[in-house]
Design a protein around this motif. Structure first.
Motif, PDB file in Angstrom:
ATOM      1  N   ILE A  54      -6.644  -2.373   2.571  1.00 18.28           N
ATOM      2  CA  ILE A  54      -5.856  -2.088   3.780  1.00 18.28           C
ATOM      3  C   ILE A  54      -4.712  -3.080   3.935  1.00 18.28           C
ATOM      4  N   THR A  55      -4.985  -4.344   3.735  1.00 19.63           N
ATOM      5  CA  THR A  55      -4.032  -5.443   3.926  1.00 19.63           C
ATOM      6  C   THR A  55      -3.311  -5.272   5.270  1.00 19.63           C
ATOM      7  N   SER A  56      -1.970  -5.183   5.227  1.00 20.57           N
ATOM      8  CA  SER A  56      -1.220  -5.064   6.481  1.00 20.57           C
ATOM      9  C   SER A  56      -0.822  -3.615   6.788  1.00 20.57           C
ATOM     10  N   ASP A  57      -1.348  -2.685   6.005  1.00 23.26           N
ATOM     11  CA  ASP A  57      -1.146  -1.251   6.269  1.00 23.26           C
ATOM     12  C   ASP A  57       0.331  -0.860   6.334  1.00 23.26           C
ATOM     13  N   PHE A  58       1.150  -1.532   5.534  1.00 26.64           N
ATOM     14  CA  PHE A  58       2.589  -1.231   5.525  1.00 26.64           C
ATOM     15  C   PHE A  58       2.845   0.199   5.053  1.00 26.64           C
ATOM     16  N   TYR A  59       1.947   0.727   4.238  1.00 30.46           N
ATOM     17  CA  TYR A  59       2.119   2.091   3.723  1.00 30.46           C
ATOM     18  C   TYR A  59       2.219   3.099   4.864  1.00 30.46           C
ATOM     19  N   ILE A  81       7.788  -3.191  -5.675  1.00 32.25           N
ATOM     20  CA  ILE A  81       7.230  -1.886  -5.991  1.00 32.25           C
ATOM     21  C   ILE A  81       5.897  -2.111  -6.696  1.00 32.25           C
ATOM     22  N   SER A  82       4.922  -1.304  -6.355  1.00 30.46           N
ATOM     23  CA  SER A  82       3.637  -1.359  -7.043  1.00 30.46           C
ATOM     24  C   SER A  82       3.722  -0.509  -8.317  1.00 30.46           C
ATOM     25  N   TRP A  83       3.589  -1.176  -9.451  1.00 25.40           N
ATOM     26  CA  TRP A  83       3.640  -0.494 -10.749  1.00 25.40           C
ATOM     27  C   TRP A  83       2.565   0.589 -10.807  1.00 25.40           C
ATOM     28  N   SER A  84       1.369   0.261 -10.355  1.00 24.60           N
ATOM     29  CA  SER A  84       0.272   1.224 -10.439  1.00 24.60           C
ATOM     30  C   SER A  84       0.393   2.341  -9.399  1.00 24.60           C
ATOM     31  N   ARG A  85       1.265   2.177  -8.412  1.00 25.91           N
ATOM     32  CA  ARG A  85       1.534   3.264  -7.469  1.00 25.91           C
ATOM     33  C   ARG A  85       2.629   4.184  -8.016  1.00 25.91           C
ATOM     34  N   LEU A  86       3.683   3.596  -8.555  1.00 22.55           N
ATOM     35  CA  LEU A  86       4.804   4.405  -9.032  1.00 22.55           C
ATOM     36  C   LEU A  86       4.449   5.161 -10.309  1.00 22.55           C
ATOM     37  N   LEU A  87       3.731   4.502 -11.224  1.00 24.78           N
ATOM     38  CA  LEU A  87       3.351   5.113 -12.502  1.00 24.78           C
ATOM     39  C   LEU A  87       1.841   4.948 -12.686  1.00 24.78           C
ATOM     40  N   PRO A  88       1.036   5.755 -12.038  1.00 22.55           N
ATOM     41  CA  PRO A  88      -0.417   5.565 -12.082  1.00 22.55           C
ATOM     42  C   PRO A  88      -1.003   5.564 -13.489  1.00 22.55           C
ATOM     43  N   ASP A  89      -0.429   6.370 -14.377  1.00 19.10           N
ATOM     44  CA  ASP A  89      -0.937   6.397 -15.750  1.00 19.10           C
ATOM     45  C   ASP A  89       0.004   5.694 -16.720  1.00 19.10           C
ATOM     46  N   GLY A  90       1.039   5.066 -16.196  1.00 20.12           N
ATOM     47  CA  GLY A  90       1.992   4.364 -17.037  1.00 20.12           C
ATOM     48  C   GLY A  90       3.091   5.243 -17.587  1.00 20.12           C
ATOM     49  N   GLU A  91       2.997   6.560 -17.372  1.00 27.78           N
ATOM     50  CA  GLU A  91       3.968   7.481 -17.964  1.00 27.78           C
ATOM     51  C   GLU A  91       4.619   8.405 -16.936  1.00 27.78           C
ATOM     52  N   HIS A  92       3.812   8.929 -16.026  1.00 27.04           N
ATOM     53  CA  HIS A  92       4.306   9.961 -15.111  1.00 27.04           C
ATOM     54  C   HIS A  92       4.504   9.393 -13.714  1.00 27.04           C
ATOM     55  N   VAL A  93       5.656   9.726 -13.136  1.00 33.30           N
ATOM     56  CA  VAL A  93       6.000   9.229 -11.811  1.00 33.30           C
ATOM     57  C   VAL A  93       5.157   9.923 -10.749  1.00 33.30           C
ATOM     58  N   ASN A  94       4.651   9.144  -9.826  1.00 29.61           N
ATOM     59  CA  ASN A  94       3.848   9.640  -8.718  1.00 29.61           C
ATOM     60  C   ASN A  94       4.777  10.070  -7.582  1.00 29.61           C
ATOM     61  N   PHE A 100       7.382   7.530  -0.520  1.00 22.96           N
ATOM     62  CA  PHE A 100       7.155   6.317   0.271  1.00 22.96           C
ATOM     63  C   PHE A 100       8.279   5.313   0.070  1.00 22.96           C
ATOM     64  N   TYR A 101       8.602   4.994  -1.185  1.00 26.66           N
ATOM     65  CA  TYR A 101       9.618   3.964  -1.419  1.00 26.66           C
ATOM     66  C   TYR A 101      11.010   4.438  -0.998  1.00 26.66           C
ATOM     67  N   ASN A 102      11.290   5.716  -1.156  1.00 30.32           N
ATOM     68  CA  ASN A 102      12.566   6.243  -0.652  1.00 30.32           C
ATOM     69  C   ASN A 102      12.679   6.043   0.851  1.00 30.32           C
ATOM     70  N   HIS A 103      11.607   6.332   1.557  1.00 36.19           N
ATOM     71  CA  HIS A 103      11.629   6.182   3.013  1.00 36.19           C
ATOM     72  C   HIS A 103      11.802   4.714   3.405  1.00 36.19           C
ATOM     73  N   VAL A 104      11.095   3.819   2.731  1.00 33.18           N
ATOM     74  CA  VAL A 104      11.216   2.393   3.043  1.00 33.18           C
ATOM     75  C   VAL A 104      12.653   1.921   2.832  1.00 33.18           C
ATOM     76  N   ILE A 105      13.201   2.249   1.676  1.00 31.33           N
ATOM     77  CA  ILE A 105      14.568   1.815   1.352  1.00 31.33           C
ATOM     78  C   ILE A 105      15.576   2.412   2.333  1.00 31.33           C
ATOM     79  N   ASP A 106      15.441   3.690   2.619  1.00 34.39           N
ATOM     80  CA  ASP A 106      16.380   4.342   3.529  1.00 34.39           C
ATOM     81  C   ASP A 106      16.290   3.764   4.936  1.00 34.39           C
ATOM     82  N   ARG A 107      15.072   3.505   5.409  1.00 33.69           N
ATOM     83  CA  ARG A 107      14.922   2.957   6.763  1.00 33.69           C
ATOM     84  C   ARG A 107      15.487   1.539   6.841  1.00 33.69           C
ATOM     85  N   LEU A 108      15.296   0.761   5.806  1.00 35.55           N
ATOM     86  CA  LEU A 108      15.879  -0.581   5.790  1.00 35.55           C
ATOM     87  C   LEU A 108      17.406  -0.518   5.876  1.00 35.55           C
ATOM     88  N   ILE A 109      17.989   0.338   5.073  1.00 30.85           N
ATOM     89  CA  ILE A 109      19.452   0.451   5.064  1.00 30.85           C
ATOM     90  C   ILE A 109      19.969   0.951   6.416  1.00 30.85           C
TER      91      ILE A 109
END
Length: 463
Positions: A54-59, A81-94, A100-109
């Motif tokens: 859970i940590t700080s539940d930033f997700y 960026i979490s490597w294991s979140r973006l590429l769970p199997d190392g090959e295919h994008v999640n 999630f990361y698009n929303h974070v980046i867009d909201r920051l900007i």
């Protein structure tokens, strides 16, 4: 009244990381990293049995948290960026991660907060660790592929990237100590991990520049000045060796494009040189960083070895001993020495020996356990100790900048109390206090101080 004013475009904010803040939720498709695995198999190692789920539940709370950043005048924020979140199997994008990361980046900007995005912060995907992780030279290609996907997906908006945060830490804590997975003590394996990490950083920089993006890419290093106990030749040499192992092993190749020859000779002398990767010298030389992030917390006090060492089970500490300055100031809650001038000394070293490369303080902070002791009747943590800590460091940074240091920002660790590896939430660092029971956030006195600091773009003191 003394005024400490900073440049108009100075970056003010804080740093965090994916594993320490995001947490996981059902359906996010994130794969295990080494921390998820270690907590699953050895939860007793973690302070109060608190893991990274859970940590700080930033997700789930990132929109409200970005508004909290804006409320205290952040103009920049670093996370990873979490490597294991973006590429769970190392090959295919999640796709869930991309959203999630698009929303974070867009909201920051949208909030006029500049995103600084880091690629690796101690969180090796478990499926890659099972193949050797940084010990396996295949990781260089895997990391480059991961970096390429991140640049492709987010590089149109993210203008500041870093390859690694504190790459010496997985080496020191995971292969010379037992505080990070895989928790082994093996200097030869440690050297391999450090070497492959540095080549992976250079390869990611090469990958970034091949895309002709209009941003910059750097690296974040925890630079800890090594101070000799005395002016004796033996103490000075010992401090020099500590600096070689723990600072220059990543600083020199990152900024100068080559390892210190003395370090290479020392490693070779003890039969610790790794198997060389083809074209490694050219790769490092051609892919130095655009800027440097500097994490500074405490100094390193060094003296010559007091006992003869046969160099069995060799570690960097085979070449020097630590000592405690009898006049030191200590953070009694964390046990670390407080030495503000170290920030100035780092700045002068960068100016004099590293081309005065553009850099910023990417982490500085004071961890305190039991902060509930300082909660006032209104429910606010009165962390005057943290405010004093920051102001004293900023005074030395200000002096360094007056003397020509090319520093462009100051980030604290951290925004909201973060989960911190085996220590979990033992030590709190944030501008906002996190209530673990209900995930609510409450601003501390230091958060209000920071808000005024950024608005004023500096501070005044009576001296």
């Amino acid at each position: 009244m003394v005024h400490y004013d900073f440049p108009p475009d100075f970056l003010w904010g804080a740093a965090s990381s994916a594993t320490q803040s995001e947490g996981t939720v059902a359906g996010d498709e994130k794969a295990e990293n080494i921390w998820d695995y270690w907590f699953k198999t050895n939860p007793e190692k973690f302070y109060h049995g608190v893991g990274p789920s859970i940590t700080s539940d930033f997700y789930q709370q990132f929109e409200e948290d970005i508004q909290r950043m804006k409320n205290i005048n952040f103009n920049s924020f670093r996370t990873s960026i979490s490597w294991s979140r973006l590429l769970p199997d190392g090959e295919h994008v999640n796709p869930e991660a991309v959203t999630f990361y698009n929303h974070v980046i867009d909201r920051l900007i949208e909030a006029n907060i500049k995103p600084i995005i880091n690629l690796f912060h101690f969180d090796m995907p478990m499926h890659l660790q099972e193949k050797g992780g940084w010990e396996n030279s295949d990781i260089i290609k895997a990391f480059s592929y991961y970096a390429e996907q991140a640049f492709k997906l987010f590089g149109d908006r993210v203008k500041m990237w870093t390859t690694f945060n504190e790459p010496i830490v997985p080496v020191e804590m995971g292969y010379l100590n037992t505080y990070h997975y895989p928790a082994v003590i093996d200097m030869k394996r440690a050297v391999v991990v450090a070497y492959h990490s540095m080549l992976s950083s250079a390869k990611a920089i090469e990958t970034y520049r091949e895309r002709n993006l209009d941003g910059e890419i750097g690296i974040i290093l925890n630079l800890t000045p090594s101070y000799p106990k005395s002016e004796s030749e033996a103490d000075i040499k010992a401090a020099h060796l500590a600096d070689l192992f723990y600072n220059r092993s990543f600083l020199d190749p990152s900024v100068l494009g080559e390892y210190p020859e003395e370090l290479v000779q020392l490693i070779d002398e003890h039969a610790l040189l790794p198997e060389r990767i083809e074209n490694d010298v050219a790769l490092l030389k051609a892919n130095t960083v655009d800027f440097l992030g500097v994490n500074y917390y405490q100094p390193r006090r060094i003296k010559a070895k007091e006992t003869t060492n046969a160099f069995e089970n060799i570690t960097p500490e085979s070449f020097f001993d630590y000592y405690e300055d009898p006049n030191r100031r200590i953070n009694p809650h964390r046990g670390w020495e407080i030495y503000e001038k170290g920030m100035y000394d780092i700045a002068m070293n960068i100016k004099q020996n590293y081309h005065n490369i553009p850099w910023y303080i990417s982490e500085n902070g004071m961890g305190v356990s039991g902060e509930e002791r300082f909660i006032n009747d209104d429910g606010m943590v009165e962390d005057d100790y943290r405010i004093e800590f920051y102001e004293e460091h900023l005074k030395w940074l200000h002096l360094a900048m007056q003397e020509g240091a090319n520093c462009f920002g100051f980030h604290t660790w951290t925004f909201i109390d973060n989960w911190s590896w085996l220590n979990a939430y033992k030590n709190r660092y944030g501008f906002y206090r996190l209530n673990l029971e209900d995930q609510t956030r409450h601003i501390k006195k230091s958060g209000l101080w920071f808000k005024a600091l950024v608005k004023r773009n500096g501070f005044d003191t009576n001296e």
